[in-house]
Design a protein around this motif. Structure first.
Motif, PDB file in Angstrom:
ATOM      1  N   LEU A   1      96.067 -47.763  -7.606  1.00 26.25           N
ATOM      2  CA  LEU A   1      95.130 -46.997  -6.778  1.00 26.25           C
ATOM      3  C   LEU A   1      94.147 -46.224  -7.653  1.00 26.25           C
ATOM      4  O   LEU A   1      92.934 -46.213  -7.389  1.00 26.25           O
ATOM      5  CB  LEU A   1      95.908 -46.028  -5.885  1.00 26.25           C
ATOM      6  CG  LEU A   1      95.082 -45.056  -5.032  1.00 26.25           C
ATOM      7  CD1 LEU A   1      94.165 -45.814  -4.075  1.00 26.25           C
ATOM      8  CD2 LEU A   1      96.001 -44.100  -4.271  1.00 26.25           C
ATOM      9  N   ALA A   2      94.641 -45.596  -8.700  1.00 25.43           N
ATOM     10  CA  ALA A   2      93.770 -44.813  -9.586  1.00 25.43           C
ATOM     11  C   ALA A   2      92.746 -45.695 -10.289  1.00 25.43           C
ATOM     12  O   ALA A   2      91.587 -45.301 -10.459  1.00 25.43           O
ATOM     13  CB  ALA A   2      94.622 -44.070 -10.613  1.00 25.43           C
ATOM     14  N   ASN A   3      93.147 -46.899 -10.686  1.00 28.58           N
ATOM     15  CA  ASN A   3      92.204 -47.792 -11.364  1.00 28.58           C
ATOM     16  C   ASN A   3      91.111 -48.294 -10.434  1.00 28.58           C
ATOM     17  O   ASN A   3      89.983 -48.527 -10.879  1.00 28.58           O
ATOM     18  CB  ASN A   3      92.952 -48.976 -11.971  1.00 28.58           C
ATOM     19  CG  ASN A   3      93.489 -48.672 -13.363  1.00 28.58           C
ATOM     20  OD1 ASN A   3      92.760 -48.649 -14.332  1.00 28.58           O
ATOM     21  ND2 ASN A   3      94.783 -48.383 -13.436  1.00 28.58           N
ATOM     22  N   TYR A   4      91.424 -48.471  -9.153  1.00 30.43           N
ATOM     23  CA  TYR A   4      90.388 -48.875  -8.195  1.00 30.43           C
ATOM     24  C   TYR A   4      89.292 -47.819  -8.092  1.00 30.43           C
ATOM     25  O   TYR A   4      88.138 -48.134  -7.780  1.00 30.43           O
ATOM     26  CB  TYR A   4      91.003 -49.098  -6.809  1.00 30.43           C
ATOM     27  CG  TYR A   4      91.550 -50.488  -6.602  1.00 30.43           C
ATOM     28  CD1 TYR A   4      90.718 -51.596  -6.645  1.00 30.43           C
ATOM     29  CD2 TYR A   4      92.902 -50.687  -6.369  1.00 30.43           C
ATOM     30  CE1 TYR A   4      91.218 -52.866  -6.453  1.00 30.43           C
ATOM     31  CE2 TYR A   4      93.422 -51.949  -6.189  1.00 30.43           C
ATOM     32  CZ  TYR A   4      92.570 -53.044  -6.236  1.00 30.43           C
ATOM     33  OH  TYR A   4      93.064 -54.308  -6.060  1.00 30.43           O
ATOM     34  N   ILE A   5      89.640 -46.564  -8.351  1.00 28.16           N
ATOM     35  CA  ILE A   5      88.654 -45.491  -8.311  1.00 28.16           C
ATOM     36  C   ILE A   5      88.001 -45.305  -9.683  1.00 28.16           C
ATOM     37  O   ILE A   5      86.781 -45.163  -9.802  1.00 28.16           O
ATOM     38  CB  ILE A   5      89.313 -44.177  -7.861  1.00 28.16           C
ATOM     39  CG1 ILE A   5      89.851 -44.324  -6.437  1.00 28.16           C
ATOM     40  CG2 ILE A   5      88.324 -43.015  -7.949  1.00 28.16           C
ATOM     41  CD1 ILE A   5      90.705 -43.149  -5.981  1.00 28.16           C
ATOM     42  N   ALA A   6      88.824 -45.337 -10.736  1.00 21.86           N
ATOM     43  CA  ALA A   6      88.333 -44.986 -12.072  1.00 21.86           C
ATOM     44  C   ALA A   6      87.421 -46.051 -12.669  1.00 21.86           C
ATOM     45  O   ALA A   6      86.383 -45.722 -13.257  1.00 21.86           O
ATOM     46  CB  ALA A   6      89.517 -44.726 -13.010  1.00 21.86           C
TER      47      ALA A   6
END
Length: 539
Positions: free
Chosen positions: A439-444
């Motif tokens: 989830l964090a990589n989809y944003i970052a």
């Protein structure tokens, strides 16, 4: 080309493997065998290999064995030379030397710490860690007073101080938590051979020649002026402190302004890699420069010039941001890709990775113990190995007709492929597993892409003093960083965001990677069986 297996397609990866074996053996021997022995062994094996090429062409297995033993001997020779160069004794008496500031001074509780590159003296060519007094004092009339807080990278100093061996004992990376981070290895990786405390009045500024330093160090110190100027422009156009720190880290490799809270948040959610310059950042820059310098349909002359300018630009950027292991690995691989493109050949990613390992290890054998090198290498290896394994889980025809699903799946499989190889070593060094890393990589990742692109435009416009546009871009960067930080802060507050205090021994770490390797080989074996039975790929 007909080969007798998949491994035959990756000769440089095999060379890198045997070179690493030589380095590991050389480190274990720890100079018990002098370097001259390994030098003559290497020369003898090289002579045997050349002789076998002319007289034993019908015995390729013998040639291959001699070649790989020669590579191992080369690794032993290089490592022993490196360790012998570090075998320096110290008298405990003050000695004079000249040095330039190599890293930006950092204020500690009772001192100011920075790294100096010695240009003249017994340790010329090496680096030392220097501690300066922090409290204010009156400068002497003869100019010997130096306020270390005002020093910048590239400043020359004449110093007289007592040198002592740098601390090689193991230290934990995080206070209060067991860690396998080896501070002694870190010092060797960064060519730090000694430490010193510089008393009041024991140093003075002086304009120094950098000729005794290695070419990469010289160029890096010279290009640091450009980096400092870019950071000055970033602050001048009114970005917030958080945006200044994040943009500086993501684009210029300057992490001095990052707060402990920001570092912890990015670590908890599993996107610390975006704060350390690596293949992700360099890849974005490479693609942008390639689109500008190598337009579609260019003539061969323009292709050659465009690729040369592209390669020079990539290495100039790597030198400017500090030549960390991960950025050098990326620069070598993208240089290989540029040459492959120039020859209209298919990019050989695993061969490029092997070449990068050879370059890094020959430059500094201790790079093998650099955490950044290990994580960068394993992440790329995971993507190259498992990305294809995951690719056919969803039918390509379906992905071609559903672009959004294709984008989501591409991000997912690349993140998972990298995490398979990187997660064990993160647990080993830091005792943490981030549960919401996908989830964090989809944003970052999209945010980092925007930040890098906009920052490049900002720096160019700021350097040429264009009105209005730099301030507008600075405002947009500030907003993007604010949204990114708020999103990651929210993810970090979700229950179960990370599992902490996990303990891995070295043996357990090796067993985990053996299991991953066996699983990878089994997937190919099952694929071959399925293809034999049904005539097409299962993966």
């Amino acid at each position: 080309m007909i080969t007798n297996g998949r491994v035959q397609l990756w000769p440089f990866l095999r060379v890198a493997f045997f070179l690493v074996v030589g380095v590991l053996i050389g480190d274990a021997l720890d100079c018990r065998v002098p370097s001259c022995v390994w030098m003559w062994a290497y020369v003898a094996l090289l002579s045997a290999f050349v002789a076998s090429y002319f007289f034993l062409r019908k015995h390729p297995i013998f040639q291959t064995v001699v070649l790989f033993i020669m590579v191992v001997a080369g690794g032993l020779w290089r490592t022993t030379c490196f360790l012998e160069d570090y075998d320096v004794s110290f008298s405990g008496k003050p000695e004079s030397y000249e040095a330039v500031v190599e890293t930006q001074p950092v204020e500690k509780e009772r001192s100011v710490k920075c790294q100096l590159a010695v240009t003249k003296g017994r340790l010329a060519g090496h680096s030392i860690i220097a501690f300066f007094p922090k409290k204010d004092y009156q400068y002497e009339d003869d100019g010997t007073g130096v306020d270390a807080r005002q020093l910048v990278i590239g400043d020359g100093l004449v110093v007289c101080s007592r040198l002592e061996k740098a601390e090689w004992e193991r230290r934990t990376a995080d206070k209060g938590r067991d860690s396998h981070f080896d501070y002694g290895r870190w010092l060797k990786v960064h060519d730090v051979i000694a430490r010193t405390y510089v008393p009041y009045g024991s140093c003075a500024r002086k304009v120094l020649s950098l000729n005794s330093l290695s070419m990469p160090k010289r160029l890096s110190i010279m290009l640091d002026r450009v980096r400092r100027k870019a950071m000055t422009h970033l602050a001048a156009y009114g970005v917030s402190d958080d945006a200044y720190a994040i943009v500086g880290a993501m684009t210029l490799g300057d992490k001095t302004a990052l707060s402990d809270a920001a570092r912890e948040t990015y670590s908890v959610v599993g996107v610390s890699h975006v704060l350390a310059l690596s293949g992700l950042h360099l890849g974005i820059i490479f693609m942008l420069l390639a689109a500008i310098l190598i337009p579609f349909g260019s003539s061969m002359g323009r292709l050659i010039i465009g690729n040369l300018v592209l390669i020079l630009s990539i290495w100039a950027y790597a030198l400017m941001v500090g030549m960390s292991s991960s950025i050098v690995r990326s620069a070598v691989m993208y240089t290989c890709f540029a040459f492959f493109g120039l020859m209209s050949a298919k990019p050989q990613s695993l061969n490029s990775l092997g070449i990068a390992v050879v370059v890094l290890v020959l430059g500094n054998p201790m790079s093998l113990w650099d955490v950044g090198f290990q994580m960068s290498f394993l992440a790329v290896l995971g993507i190259l190995a498992f990305n294809e394994r995951f690719h056919y889980i969803i039918k390509p025809r379906y992905l071609q007709s559903h672009r959004m699903v294709d984008w989501i799946w591409t991000m997912l499989k690349v993140s998972m492929a990298a995490q398979v190889m990187v997660a064990p070593i993160i647990i080993y060094y830091f005792g943490r597993f981030s549960c919401y890393f996908l989830l964090a990589n989809y944003i970052a990742i999209p945010a980092v892409t925007l930040i890098v692109y906009l920052s490049l435009v900002f720096y160019i416009m700021a350097f040429v003093s264009l009105p209005f546009f730099p301030r507008l871009i600075a405002y947009v960067l500030d907003r993007i960083v604010a949204v990114l930080n708020a999103s990651l802060d929210w993810i970090a507050t979700i229950p179960g965001a990370s599992i902490d205090n996990i303990s891995f021994s070295g043996t357990q770490l090796v067993l985990v990677y053996v299991a991953i390797t066996l699983f990878f080989c089994l997937s190919y074996y099952l694929e071959d069986m399925y293809r034999s039975a049904y005539g097409y790929k299962i993966m």
